[in-house]
Each structure stands twice: as structure tokens, then as C-alpha cells.
Write a protein that holds these residues in place. Structure first.
Motif, PDB file in Angstrom:
ATOM      1  N   PHE A  18       0.829  -1.197   0.000  1.00 29.36           N
ATOM      2  CA  PHE A  18       0.000   0.000   0.000  1.00 29.36           C
ATOM      3  C   PHE A  18       0.869   1.255   0.000  1.00 29.36           C
ATOM      4  O   PHE A  18       0.619   2.197  -0.762  1.00 29.36           O
ATOM      5  N   GLY A  19       1.897   1.277   0.829  1.00 27.79           N
ATOM      6  CA  GLY A  19       2.792   2.433   0.886  1.00 27.79           C
ATOM      7  C   GLY A  19       3.516   2.674  -0.418  1.00 27.79           C
ATOM      8  O   GLY A  19       3.631   3.813  -0.881  1.00 27.79           O
ATOM      9  N   LEU A  20       4.011   1.602  -1.038  1.00 30.19           N
ATOM     10  CA  LEU A  20       4.694   1.743  -2.323  1.00 30.19           C
ATOM     11  C   LEU A  20       3.738   2.192  -3.426  1.00 30.19           C
ATOM     12  O   LEU A  20       4.117   2.961  -4.315  1.00 30.19           O
ATOM     13  N   THR A  21       2.499   1.742  -3.367  1.00 36.81           N
ATOM     14  CA  THR A  21       1.506   2.183  -4.344  1.00 36.81           C
ATOM     15  C   THR A  21       1.227   3.671  -4.215  1.00 36.81           C
ATOM     16  O   THR A  21       1.179   4.390  -5.225  1.00 36.81           O
ATOM     17  N   ILE A  22       1.051   4.143  -2.994  1.00 33.00           N
ATOM     18  CA  ILE A  22       0.826   5.574  -2.776  1.00 33.00           C
ATOM     19  C   ILE A  22       2.039   6.374  -3.229  1.00 33.00           C
ATOM     20  O   ILE A  22       1.901   7.404  -3.899  1.00 33.00           O
ATOM     21  N   GLY A  27       4.669   9.968  -7.080  1.00 34.57           N
ATOM     22  CA  GLY A  27       5.779  10.175  -8.004  1.00 34.57           C
ATOM     23  C   GLY A  27       5.302  10.388  -9.424  1.00 34.57           C
ATOM     24  O   GLY A  27       5.807  11.252 -10.146  1.00 34.57           O
ATOM     25  N   TRP A  28       4.305   9.627  -9.840  1.00 34.44           N
ATOM     26  CA  TRP A  28       3.774   9.781 -11.183  1.00 34.44           C
ATOM     27  C   TRP A  28       3.161  11.166 -11.357  1.00 34.44           C
ATOM     28  O   TRP A  28       3.383  11.821 -12.380  1.00 34.44           O
ATOM     29  N   CYS A  29       2.387  11.608 -10.377  1.00 30.05           N
ATOM     30  CA  CYS A  29       1.759  12.934 -10.465  1.00 30.05           C
ATOM     31  C   CYS A  29       2.800  14.052 -10.455  1.00 30.05           C
ATOM     32  O   CYS A  29       2.674  15.024 -11.207  1.00 30.05           O
ATOM     33  N   VAL A  30       3.823  13.919  -9.632  1.00 28.77           N
ATOM     34  CA  VAL A  30       4.877  14.949  -9.585  1.00 28.77           C
ATOM     35  C   VAL A  30       5.594  15.022 -10.931  1.00 28.77           C
ATOM     36  O   VAL A  30       5.817  16.112 -11.469  1.00 28.77           O
ATOM     37  N   ASN A  37       7.449  20.850 -20.488  1.00 28.60           N
ATOM     38  CA  ASN A  37       7.039  20.141 -21.690  1.00 28.60           C
ATOM     39  C   ASN A  37       8.152  20.154 -22.739  1.00 28.60           C
ATOM     40  O   ASN A  37       7.908  20.375 -23.908  1.00 28.60           O
ATOM     41  N   THR A  38       9.386  19.917 -22.319  1.00 34.31           N
ATOM     42  CA  THR A  38      10.517  19.880 -23.247  1.00 34.31           C
ATOM     43  C   THR A  38      10.750  18.449 -23.715  1.00 34.31           C
ATOM     44  O   THR A  38      10.206  17.505 -23.159  1.00 34.31           O
ATOM     45  N   LYS A  39      11.567  18.294 -24.732  1.00 39.07           N
ATOM     46  CA  LYS A  39      11.868  16.969 -25.268  1.00 39.07           C
ATOM     47  C   LYS A  39      12.870  16.255 -24.371  1.00 39.07           C
ATOM     48  O   LYS A  39      13.789  16.847 -23.841  1.00 39.07           O
ATOM     49  N   GLY A  40      12.677  14.946 -24.232  1.00 40.32           N
ATOM     50  CA  GLY A  40      13.575  14.137 -23.430  1.00 40.32           C
ATOM     51  C   GLY A  40      14.551  13.369 -24.290  1.00 40.32           C
ATOM     52  O   GLY A  40      14.734  13.646 -25.478  1.00 40.32           O
ATOM     53  N   PHE A  41      15.161  12.371 -23.696  1.00 35.29           N
ATOM     54  CA  PHE A  41      16.194  11.569 -24.357  1.00 35.29           C
ATOM     55  C   PHE A  41      15.645  10.790 -25.554  1.00 35.29           C
ATOM     56  O   PHE A  41      16.285  10.661 -26.578  1.00 35.29           O
ATOM     57  N   PHE A  42      14.433  10.237 -25.420  1.00 28.75           N
ATOM     58  CA  PHE A  42      13.827   9.432 -26.484  1.00 28.75           C
ATOM     59  C   PHE A  42      12.917  10.256 -27.392  1.00 28.75           C
ATOM     60  O   PHE A  42      12.095   9.699 -28.119  1.00 28.75           O
ATOM     61  N   ASP A  43      13.027  11.569 -27.330  1.00 28.58           N
ATOM     62  CA  ASP A  43      12.268  12.509 -28.140  1.00 28.58           C
ATOM     63  C   ASP A  43      10.779  12.547 -27.789  1.00 28.58           C
ATOM     64  O   ASP A  43       9.955  13.013 -28.560  1.00 28.58           O
ATOM     65  N   PHE A  44      10.437  12.012 -26.619  1.00 28.20           N
ATOM     66  CA  PHE A  44       9.108  12.190 -26.059  1.00 28.20           C
ATOM     67  C   PHE A  44       9.153  13.406 -25.153  1.00 28.20           C
ATOM     68  O   PHE A  44      10.227  13.859 -24.766  1.00 28.20           O
ATOM     69  N   PRO A  45       7.995  13.927 -24.758  1.00 21.94           N
ATOM     70  CA  PRO A  45       8.025  14.989 -23.752  1.00 21.94           C
ATOM     71  C   PRO A  45       8.675  14.479 -22.461  1.00 21.94           C
ATOM     72  O   PRO A  45       8.532  13.305 -22.101  1.00 21.94           O
ATOM     73  N   LEU A  46       9.390  15.356 -21.790  1.00 20.49           N
ATOM     74  CA  LEU A  46      10.150  14.963 -20.607  1.00 20.49           C
ATOM     75  C   LEU A  46       9.251  14.399 -19.515  1.00 20.49           C
ATOM     76  O   LEU A  46       9.594  13.405 -18.875  1.00 20.49           O
ATOM     77  N   TRP A  47       8.080  14.996 -19.314  1.00 21.97           N
ATOM     78  CA  TRP A  47       7.163  14.507 -18.279  1.00 21.97           C
ATOM     79  C   TRP A  47       6.715  13.084 -18.595  1.00 21.97           C
ATOM     80  O   TRP A  47       6.551  12.257 -17.703  1.00 21.97           O
ATOM     81  N   PHE A  48       6.521  12.766 -19.879  1.00 25.57           N
ATOM     82  CA  PHE A  48       6.093  11.420 -20.267  1.00 25.57           C
ATOM     83  C   PHE A  48       7.192  10.399 -20.023  1.00 25.57           C
ATOM     84  O   PHE A  48       6.924   9.296 -19.536  1.00 25.57           O
ATOM     85  N   GLU A  49       8.413  10.763 -20.372  1.00 25.25           N
ATOM     86  CA  GLU A  49       9.527   9.835 -20.157  1.00 25.25           C
ATOM     87  C   GLU A  49       9.709   9.516 -18.682  1.00 25.25           C
ATOM     88  O   GLU A  49       9.872   8.357 -18.313  1.00 25.25           O
ATOM     89  N   PHE A  50       9.688  10.537 -17.835  1.00 25.35           N
ATOM     90  CA  PHE A  50       9.874  10.282 -16.414  1.00 25.35           C
ATOM     91  C   PHE A  50       8.703   9.508 -15.832  1.00 25.35           C
ATOM     92  O   PHE A  50       8.897   8.601 -15.020  1.00 25.35           O
ATOM     93  N   SER A  51       7.481   9.830 -16.225  1.00 25.56           N
ATOM     94  CA  SER A  51       6.303   9.173 -15.661  1.00 25.56           C
ATOM     95  C   SER A  51       6.149   7.738 -16.128  1.00 25.56           C
ATOM     96  O   SER A  51       5.766   6.873 -15.343  1.00 25.56           O
ATOM     97  N   CYS A  52       6.429   7.490 -17.401  1.00 30.69           N
ATOM     98  CA  CYS A  52       6.109   6.188 -17.982  1.00 30.69           C
ATOM     99  C   CYS A  52       7.305   5.295 -18.252  1.00 30.69           C
ATOM    100  O   CYS A  52       7.127   4.095 -18.499  1.00 30.69           O
TER     101      CYS A  52
END
Length: 64
Positions: A18-22, A27-30, A37-52
């Protein structure tokens, strides 16, 4: 291992899960809403790369 000690162990594991899920959701929301909204390493948006990409890899390593 008696029944009481098994329930204690199961409760401990459930609280960790439960704690790890929260923590994962926070972390995903942050990462999703807090990064620019800049480009990341894989040319996706930076927020998407970190989140996913990076957050699941990080949590897999933590759990391992």
C-alpha cells in the motif's frame, strides 16, 4: 509458522504494498504535472519519459 505469525507477515507485506503504491502515484503525479514540456532523451516529452519510463524502472529496482 503458526497462524498468528502468518497474519502478522501478511499485514506487514500489505502495508508495504500500500505504501509503495501511494508513493508510486505521488511520483507519477509529480513527474507528470511538475516537469516542463521539453523533449527528453527518447524525443518524447520529458514529463512522459519520467512518468512512464523511468519511474517504473526505478520502482522495479526498489522492489527487487
Amino acid at each position: 509458522m503458526n497462524l498468528n505469525s502468518r497474519y502478522k507477515q501478511a499485514t506487514k507485506e500489505a502495508l508495504w504494498a500500500f505504501g509503495l503504491t501511494i508513493l508510486y502515484i505521488v511520483g507519477w503525479c509529480v513527474f507528470a504535472y511538475g516537469l516542463p514540456n521539453t523533449k527528453g532523451f527518447f524525443d518524447f516529452p520529458l514529463w512522459f519519459e519520467f512518468s512512464c519510463f523511468y519511474l517504473p524502472i526505478l520502482f522495479t529496482a526498489i522492489i527487487y
